[in-house]
Write an enzyme that holds these catalytic residues in place. Structure first.
Site, PDB file in Angstrom:
ATOM      1  N   SER A  98       2.311  -1.480   0.443  1.00 51.18           N
ATOM      2  CA  SER A  98       0.935  -1.998   0.340  1.00 51.18           C
ATOM      3  C   SER A  98       0.839  -3.511   0.269  1.00 51.18           C
ATOM      4  O   SER A  98      -0.253  -4.066   0.427  1.00 51.18           O
ATOM      5  CB  SER A  98       0.256  -1.412  -0.896  1.00 51.18           C
ATOM      6  OG  SER A  98       0.011  -0.042  -0.707  1.00 51.18           O
ATOM      7  N   LYS A 147      -0.820  -5.384   3.001  1.00 50.79           N
ATOM      8  CA  LYS A 147      -2.287  -5.406   3.128  1.00 50.79           C
ATOM      9  C   LYS A 147      -2.861  -6.807   2.922  1.00 50.79           C
ATOM     10  O   LYS A 147      -3.911  -7.143   3.462  1.00 50.79           O
ATOM     11  CB  LYS A 147      -2.905  -4.394   2.150  1.00 50.79           C
ATOM     12  CG  LYS A 147      -2.525  -2.954   2.516  1.00 50.79           C
ATOM     13  CD  LYS A 147      -2.893  -1.927   1.447  1.00 50.79           C
ATOM     14  CE  LYS A 147      -2.384  -0.539   1.894  1.00 50.79           C
ATOM     15  NZ  LYS A 147      -2.567   0.507   0.858  1.00 50.79           N
ATOM     16  N   TYR A 186      -0.242   1.286  11.426  1.00 54.90           N
ATOM     17  CA  TYR A 186      -0.349   1.203   9.963  1.00 54.90           C
ATOM     18  C   TYR A 186       0.971   1.586   9.281  1.00 54.90           C
ATOM     19  O   TYR A 186       1.461   0.885   8.397  1.00 54.90           O
ATOM     20  CB  TYR A 186      -1.484   2.115   9.493  1.00 54.90           C
ATOM     21  CG  TYR A 186      -1.644   2.186   8.000  1.00 54.90           C
ATOM     22  CD1 TYR A 186      -2.214   1.124   7.296  1.00 54.90           C
ATOM     23  CD2 TYR A 186      -1.238   3.306   7.284  1.00 54.90           C
ATOM     24  CE1 TYR A 186      -2.367   1.190   5.920  1.00 54.90           C
ATOM     25  CE2 TYR A 186      -1.383   3.371   5.912  1.00 54.90           C
ATOM     26  CZ  TYR A 186      -1.948   2.321   5.234  1.00 54.90           C
ATOM     27  OH  TYR A 186      -2.092   2.383   3.866  1.00 54.90           O
ATOM     28  N   TYR A 236      -3.781  -1.086  -7.652  1.00 61.16           N
ATOM     29  CA  TYR A 236      -4.266   0.285  -7.784  1.00 61.16           C
ATOM     30  C   TYR A 236      -5.238   0.395  -8.946  1.00 61.16           C
ATOM     31  O   TYR A 236      -6.071  -0.472  -9.148  1.00 61.16           O
ATOM     32  CB  TYR A 236      -3.091   1.262  -7.906  1.00 61.16           C
ATOM     33  CG  TYR A 236      -2.063   1.052  -6.817  1.00 61.16           C
ATOM     34  CD1 TYR A 236      -2.417   1.218  -5.472  1.00 61.16           C
ATOM     35  CD2 TYR A 236      -0.771   0.636  -7.113  1.00 61.16           C
ATOM     36  CE1 TYR A 236      -1.489   1.008  -4.461  1.00 61.16           C
ATOM     37  CE2 TYR A 236       0.162   0.433  -6.110  1.00 61.16           C
ATOM     38  CZ  TYR A 236      -0.207   0.617  -4.785  1.00 61.16           C
ATOM     39  OH  TYR A 236       0.704   0.400  -3.800  1.00 61.16           O
ATOM     40  N   VAL A 240       4.406   0.449  -3.420  1.00 58.83           N
ATOM     41  CA  VAL A 240       5.235   1.509  -4.021  1.00 58.83           C
ATOM     42  C   VAL A 240       6.716   1.327  -3.727  1.00 58.83           C
ATOM     43  O   VAL A 240       7.547   2.081  -4.238  1.00 58.83           O
ATOM     44  CB  VAL A 240       4.795   2.933  -3.584  1.00 58.83           C
ATOM     45  CG1 VAL A 240       3.416   3.258  -4.125  1.00 58.83           C
ATOM     46  CG2 VAL A 240       4.866   3.092  -2.086  1.00 58.83           C
TER      47      VAL A 240
END
Lengths: 293, 293, 293, 293
Positions: free
Chosen positions: B53, B56, B178, B229, B247
């Site tokens: 992530s 992002k 992605y 998160y 993660v």
């Protein structure tokens, strides 16, 4: 049908795919098939329309024949209290749909039927051909392709269930069968004949038993509590019979042990049920006094 | 790092795909890059791990360069208050994700980048190669393929958005980009270098401006409110810096105008953030007194 | 303030209780208090308005003084992602509110303060009198009574928490204190002075320490992530400072270690934040370059 | 009843208030009243138990007598798909409960009855005394007081509806009547007699018509779709009759036009329905073949 006539043309014809939108909204058909096989018809009962969600009754019968109960590990039997294609309840309940008549539940049933038979669409078509006596009954290819093209939400539902481990076959294959099933065309009279399978508590047109009496009762109970989208409570009161509706404008109603009743009018109310179909069934139960209540 | 050492090995290594689960849980790296380009490192800062992530942040920078704001019609900027891959909020808000750091939001960003550039993965890889100075930086093919195989829930999210009209490219193509983006591997030191793009308010390693100062601030504001998160509130207090975690066990933190800080430890807490990484960042801000609060 | 002037009178004055609706929408005040105690003001900074939710910052300080952390067993610190008076998240999370700045969270804080002090309202009023230097600061009785009369939803929230065992005092008593707290009136200048408690990281106007530095940081982190209803992400970007707004039109912003800034304009945007107040703060951080990012 | 006997004592007696928890779990009663007024009983049919939610059938009849339909503006008739005391659906649907048999719906019915009669409890008690032939039938004061003390969640529901403008009387007054109604005690035989009101489609024990035939059908339709908490779908299949259960262990079932059947066993299953009561009704419909399906 004098009570129904002034309302013909009311409601909105489903148009999320072009083929459904092309139907003449002034059509109306009503057919009653008695347990002895005799059929009475009024109106356009020979015109074929798209079965859509009404197929869910027959796929459910196919996965519960021969005493099969495995499907009930994969789908619940309770009313949903939310829209027929909603995801959030599915998410909170770990990918197990609330009942077999909302879209995710019906997709699970098709997946099960596909796993059991190798060809879910052919299994359904074969059953309906036999029960209607129409050997040419088939899907409408244009409608099926349109459904495929506009089916993103159903894909989302199916992949969510796959993510929870509740799919036995690949999602694209299951949806191909699902969309073809939904696009089967049938006439009002044929639908009434096919429904006798339930009115006779599981006995087919040829006299053989397909599902046991209790399985037929279970299907009718689910029809009454979940068969008409978010208007099941209203239908239970107004019509007082187990019903299953489809966005093609058809409604199938069962008077247990006695009649299978089919109504068709393409104009839908805000909850997706046929305006004239609901009205005709309402009138029918009032006149014949055959509500289950 | 004396405070961190006793906790090395704590937490649970992500194992939803086999490749992530193979990492040695006893690894730990910490790197601080100053705005002038100098870098200080402790521990295993040369070992590469899966960015996940954390990518992002950089895809978001890529779609907001050159003053672009079109992306903000397709994704909101508010904290989500629910799990990073939840569907229900997406459903209630008509397919517009709450922010670009939850999965559906990041998928929209990749979709936008793909539409803008023709190759979203290559655009991201190019940026990261330039900023890290590592011309071999790349995706790990095994991880990417594993993500593809286990990505049903992300497929469900993407098709739900497609059903709401919020996808510009075909879902399978977007997800291919992605998943490859997520599986890019990077070392702790390289991550600290790459983060200088934000610490310098939008200026690249070669001194050119990529995004304007306000766009950089916006990204850091989203990192602080949504970057870790469902623990963003806790991080805002404990670490007091804009952070983005993955993660793979990495966390990127920015001291605006001054430092880019990268921490890595594969063991994750219950909310998916690196145990040792969070502890190291917490200690760092207490010792240096550089919390934004 | 030239940038703000054209927008004075914009937005909708809160009118769910008559007293709030009677305020002149053309009023505007802006005050900056420096850590050394000096104050600069523009506009109607002497006019008193209803503090409403801004009081939540100070009640939270009161229950976290002296190192108290018990309150964090009763309320989380995460952004809510839903309306400030929503019940459903509270229901799904067993009566523990998401953060102390949504209504149920603030009610829990008042309940805790009441249990600790015996008089939550007096505790808050005493603190604000001391920090503002205004010995006559008080609640507006008419507003408080109106809140009581229209407070059914807050009652619902409080009883839901009581049902989950998360109330220490009887609900009617807690709400009486809560509504009186919300109806305290304060001027823009006084609010800026009171906010110095946070700008000084917990040190009161008389130089004594009330809460420790970390507790002050925690409150500011919660302000930044949750202080402006469902626009916290937007504020974090535009203003870039920890803020707390109220439906009376006031906003308190903190530049940690340096300034306490108060803005007031009664017209609210769709998310309940002051239109001119937000604009003034936005301009302030751009001109002074004191965003935390 | 040989099939039921081995299961006597199974399930968990409701104990959220002490009085309910004091009942002997080994009790069991079963009574069938025919439309002609004759009654057949088995077991402890003279022992009185707490009616609880079964009262909702009779309060609903009271507000729909004389052709009244106003109540249907204040409560829907659809299955809820969520727990009987859930708030979130109520919040999303603007304070209008899904149906009159979940708690918020029943509170609205009591509120309506109170507004219509000035004494909702007396109206219900009067009806039940007349239909059972027991002039001493009454509430159990200890149970009613206990309900009041533990009723925070019901208070929350009621205030939420008040906040949406869906309460005609003050909440405390409505709840006082509601809790007293719920705590009425009745024997299995008396319950079967009272249920004849529905089995006779609205005709009272004295031969007078109380509600018209359609109103009686509507109530039975709601019983079938919503009468047994979140197990309505399961009951519709297994028992195949309109039923209403209560946490006191009673269940009332109607065979339209023919019988009123009451079953009682204090042990409840996970969904709050009597274990032995459900089993007895299941057996009854199988033996008598009187399922509506």
């Amino acid at each position: 049908m004098a009570r129904v006539r002034p309302h013909i043309g009311e409601g909105k014809v489903a148009d999320y795919i072009p083929e459904l939108g092309r139907v003449d909204p002034a059509r109306f058909g009503f057919a009653v098939a008695a347990a002895d096989g005799s059929v009475h018809t009024v109106g356009d009962t020979g015109v074929r329309f798209s079965m859509q969600s009404i197929t869910k009754v027959f796929t459910l019968a196919l996965v519960t024949q021969a005493g099969e109960t495995h499907i009930w590990d994969r789908v619940h039997r309770e009313p949903s209290g939310s829209a027929f294609n909603s995801l959030y309840q599915l998410e909170f309940e770990n990918g197990v749909p609330r009942n077999p008549f909302i879209n995710p539940g019906a997709i699970v049933v098709t997946d099960e039927l596909l796993a059991n038979t190798g060809d879910a669409f052919a299994a359904l078509r074969g059953l309906l051909r036999a029960e209607t006596g129409n050997p040419d009954l088939d899907a409408d290819g244009v409608t099926a392709r349109s459904e495929l093209e506009t089916g993103d939400r159903n894909r989302s539902l199916a992949y969510l269930m796959a993510g929870f481990g509740n799919m036995r076959n690949p999602v694209p294959e299951v949806l191909d069968h699902y969309f073809r099933q939904c696009s089967i065309t049938i006439s009002t009279e044929e639908l009434a004949r096919a429904g006798l399978l339930l009115a006779r508590h599981g006995v087919r047109a040829d006299g053989s038993r397909m599902i046991d009496r209790n399985a037929a009762r279970r299907i009718m109970a689910i029809m009454l509590t979940c068969g008409t989208y978010d208007a099941a409570g209203e239908f239970a009161y107004r019509v007082g019979l187990p019903c299953k509706s489809g966005v093609g404008g058809g409604i199938l109603a069962i008077v247990p042990g006695r009649y299978s009743v089919a109504a068709w009018g393409p104009g839908l109310d805000a909850k997706g049920n046929s305006v004239t179909g609901a009205l005709a069934l309402d009138t029918f139960t009032q006149v014949t006094n055959c509500s289950v209540f």
